[in-house]
Design an enzyme around this catalytic site. Structure first.
Site, PDB file in Angstrom:
ATOM      1  N   GLU A  88      15.710   0.121   2.887  1.00  0.00           N
ATOM      2  CA  GLU A  88      16.284   1.298   2.855  1.00  0.00           C
ATOM      3  C   GLU A  88      17.332   1.890   3.989  1.00  0.00           C
ATOM      4  O   GLU A  88      17.091   1.151   5.078  1.00  0.00           O
ATOM      5  CB  GLU A  88      14.928   2.376   3.217  1.00  0.00           C
ATOM      6  CG  GLU A  88      13.715   2.258   2.347  1.00  0.00           C
ATOM      7  CD  GLU A  88      12.498   3.077   2.510  1.00  0.00           C
ATOM      8  OE1 GLU A  88      11.746   2.851   2.147  1.00  0.00           O
ATOM      9  OE2 GLU A  88      12.794   4.051   3.671  1.00  0.00           O
ATOM     10  N   CYS A 329      10.473   6.715   7.632  1.00  0.00           N
ATOM     11  CA  CYS A 329      10.469   5.346   7.460  1.00  0.00           C
ATOM     12  C   CYS A 329       9.569   4.469   6.530  1.00  0.00           C
ATOM     13  O   CYS A 329       8.259   4.685   6.632  1.00  0.00           O
ATOM     14  CB  CYS A 329       9.489   4.640   9.155  1.00  0.00           C
ATOM     15  SG  CYS A 329      10.771   4.049  10.115  1.00  0.00           S
TER      16      CYS A 329
HETATM   17  N1  SAH Z   1      10.622  -0.152  15.270  1.00  0.00           N
HETATM   18  C1  SAH Z   1      11.266   0.719  15.794  1.00  0.00           C
HETATM   19  C2  SAH Z   1      12.435   1.408  14.978  1.00  0.00           C
HETATM   20  C3  SAH Z   1      12.028   1.774  13.614  1.00  0.00           C
HETATM   21  S1  SAH Z   1      10.868   3.496  13.406  1.00  0.00           S
HETATM   22  C4  SAH Z   1      10.880   1.741  16.646  1.00  0.00           C
HETATM   23  O1  SAH Z   1       9.640   1.951  16.973  1.00  0.00           O
HETATM   24  O2  SAH Z   1      11.360   2.509  17.562  1.00  0.00           O
HETATM   25  C5  SAH Z   1      12.087   4.702  14.120  1.00  0.00           C
HETATM   26  C6  SAH Z   1      11.282   5.822  14.571  1.00  0.00           C
HETATM   27  O3  SAH Z   1      10.577   6.621  13.556  1.00  0.00           O
HETATM   28  C7  SAH Z   1      10.188   5.453  15.624  1.00  0.00           C
HETATM   29  O4  SAH Z   1      10.239   6.206  16.791  1.00  0.00           O
HETATM   30  C8  SAH Z   1       8.830   5.590  14.775  1.00  0.00           C
HETATM   31  O5  SAH Z   1       7.732   5.939  15.602  1.00  0.00           O
HETATM   32  C9  SAH Z   1       9.189   6.885  14.114  1.00  0.00           C
HETATM   33  N2  SAH Z   1       8.278   7.108  13.080  1.00  0.00           N
HETATM   34  C10 SAH Z   1       7.790   6.264  12.045  1.00  0.00           C
HETATM   35  N3  SAH Z   1       6.980   6.825  11.157  1.00  0.00           N
HETATM   36  C11 SAH Z   1       7.286   8.210  11.378  1.00  0.00           C
HETATM   37  C12 SAH Z   1       7.066   9.438  10.644  1.00  0.00           C
HETATM   38  N4  SAH Z   1       6.128   9.192   9.372  1.00  0.00           N
HETATM   39  N5  SAH Z   1       7.412  10.513  11.095  1.00  0.00           N
HETATM   40  C13 SAH Z   1       8.256  10.657  11.953  1.00  0.00           C
HETATM   41  N6  SAH Z   1       8.815   9.538  12.781  1.00  0.00           N
HETATM   42  C14 SAH Z   1       8.087   8.453  12.246  1.00  0.00           C
END
Ligand code: SAH
Length: 340
Positions: A88, A329
């Site tokens: 995505e 995500c």
């Molecule tokens: N692995 C990396 C980058 C990908 S996730 C990281 O952990 O930073 C990007 C961001 O989206 C991260 O801060 C993650 O914690 C957040 N995230 C994941 N699922 C989410 C959701 N359902 N709602 C909001 N943010 C989310």
């Protein structure tokens, strides 16, 4: 391999080993990233022998757009890769430009409790070209220029470190797409040894760290990575990052109802980040169908924000993009697969 895997310097090196002038790399990068041709034969100022060399050694296949969801300021893409895997990317239109959120892996092994992506274990790293092509595909499809890139899609960028660094080199090259380092943000869950490497390799690229909890007990519960790299070593390496790069760090903090959104958490967070050159980005949690966490109420988010402000923390609340579009995500992919 794909021609889009090659950094500019690697392409120069390639031509030298083939007994050609390294200037050919300038021409090829220009065709690929300025003129955006789709085949080697369109590179009309490159001589025949060199073209057949390139054709023999490299592929040039684009990504397939499998599904696209369009909202007002957001457009979400599901791509299919050559091996059938799906990834995505999300385009967000801000007043300061167009920002693309790219994926870095197929699945993710970090296993954060609240995250949809981690429900599917990592299958493999994304190759450099599979990241570069997300940008090219969206620019072509929407007929826009992307000014900012955030590595916040599916995957942990620092679990695919080498490819991510090469990807940054490719898109940052002035001979190619030319996205400024300060317009690129890498987001990590906190892989400490890789942050150390990044301090050396990352130049002027922005770093964002997913914090999500102000103490080890809660962070262990939400993010398994914290058991390997708890807050103390994490904060230490981040202080080093600020010292060496002189750049301001971003902490991401998703707001989970009743979990990490209390006033005590806000106070602890203020203490944890005290004196650091950073700001905290509060992210309203994007609820997903398969995970039980709920988003904090707008009132609680405001209260949390105010507490941080009162304690002299730089803090912003992230605008919600595409929650109706399953922009969290990994949501588009898992919903697509669920539908099948
Ligand atoms: N692995 C990396 C980058 C990908 S996730 C990281 O952990 O930073 C990007 C961001 O989206 C991260 O801060 C993650 O914690 C957040 N995230 C994941 N699922 C989410 C959701 N359902 N709602 C909001 N943010 C989310």
């Amino acid at each position: 391999m794909s021609i889009y895997d090659m950094t500019f310097e690697q392409l120069e090196e390639y031509f030298i080993t083939k007994g050609e002038k390294k200037f050919k790399a300038v021409q090829v990068y220009d065709w690929l990233y300025k003129k955006r041709v789709k085949s080697f034969t369109e590179m009309t100022n490159v001589k025949k022998e060199v073209l057949s060399l390139l054709e023999k050694d490299f592929k040039m296949q684009p990504l397939t757009i499998l599904k696209k969801l369009e909202g007002k300021d957001v457009c979400k893409y599901l791509f299919e890769l050559e091996d059938g895997n799906k990834i995505e990317a999300v385009l967000m239109k801000h007043d300061y430009g167009n920002s693309l959120c790219v994926s870095t892996e197929i699945g993710c092994n970090m296993g954060c409790a609240f995250c949809e992506s981690g429900r599917k274990k990592k299958e493999r790293n994304l190759e450099v070209h599979e990241m570069v092509l997300q940008i090219l595909a969206v620019e072509e499809d929407l007929k826009i220029r992307i000014s900012h890139v955030v590595l916040m899609g599916i995957g942990e960028p620092f679990d695919n470190y080498d490819n991510v660094i090469s990807f940054i080199h490719v898109i940052n090259s002035g001979k190619g797409i030319d996205i400024g380092a300060r317009h690129i943000t890498v987001s990590t869950c906190g892989v400490v040894p890789k942050i150390k490497e990044f301090i050396k390799d990352g130049k002027q690229v922005n770093l964002a760290v997913s914090l999500h909890a102000p103490n080890d007990a809660l962070r262990n519960e939400l993010m398994p990575i914290n058991k390997a790299y708890p807050l103390k070593p994490l904060m230490e390496v981040l202080k080093e990052y600020s010292k060496v790069t002189n750049r301001r760090l971003t902490f991401e903090y998703i707001m989970l109802d009743g979990i990490n959104d209390t006033t005590e958490c806000a106070l602890e967070l203020a203490q944890l980040t005290e004196g650091m050159n950073c700001y905290i980005n509060l992210i309203p949690y994007n609820e997903t169908s398969y995970i039980h966490y709920k988003k904090s109420s707008p009132e609680n988010i405001m209260k949390f924000y105010d507490t941080l402000k009162k304690n002299h923390v730089s803090v912003t609340i992230r605008r919600e993009f595409g929650s109706k579009l399953m922009a969290a995500c990994g949501q588009l992919r898992s919903n697509y697969e669920e539908e099948k």
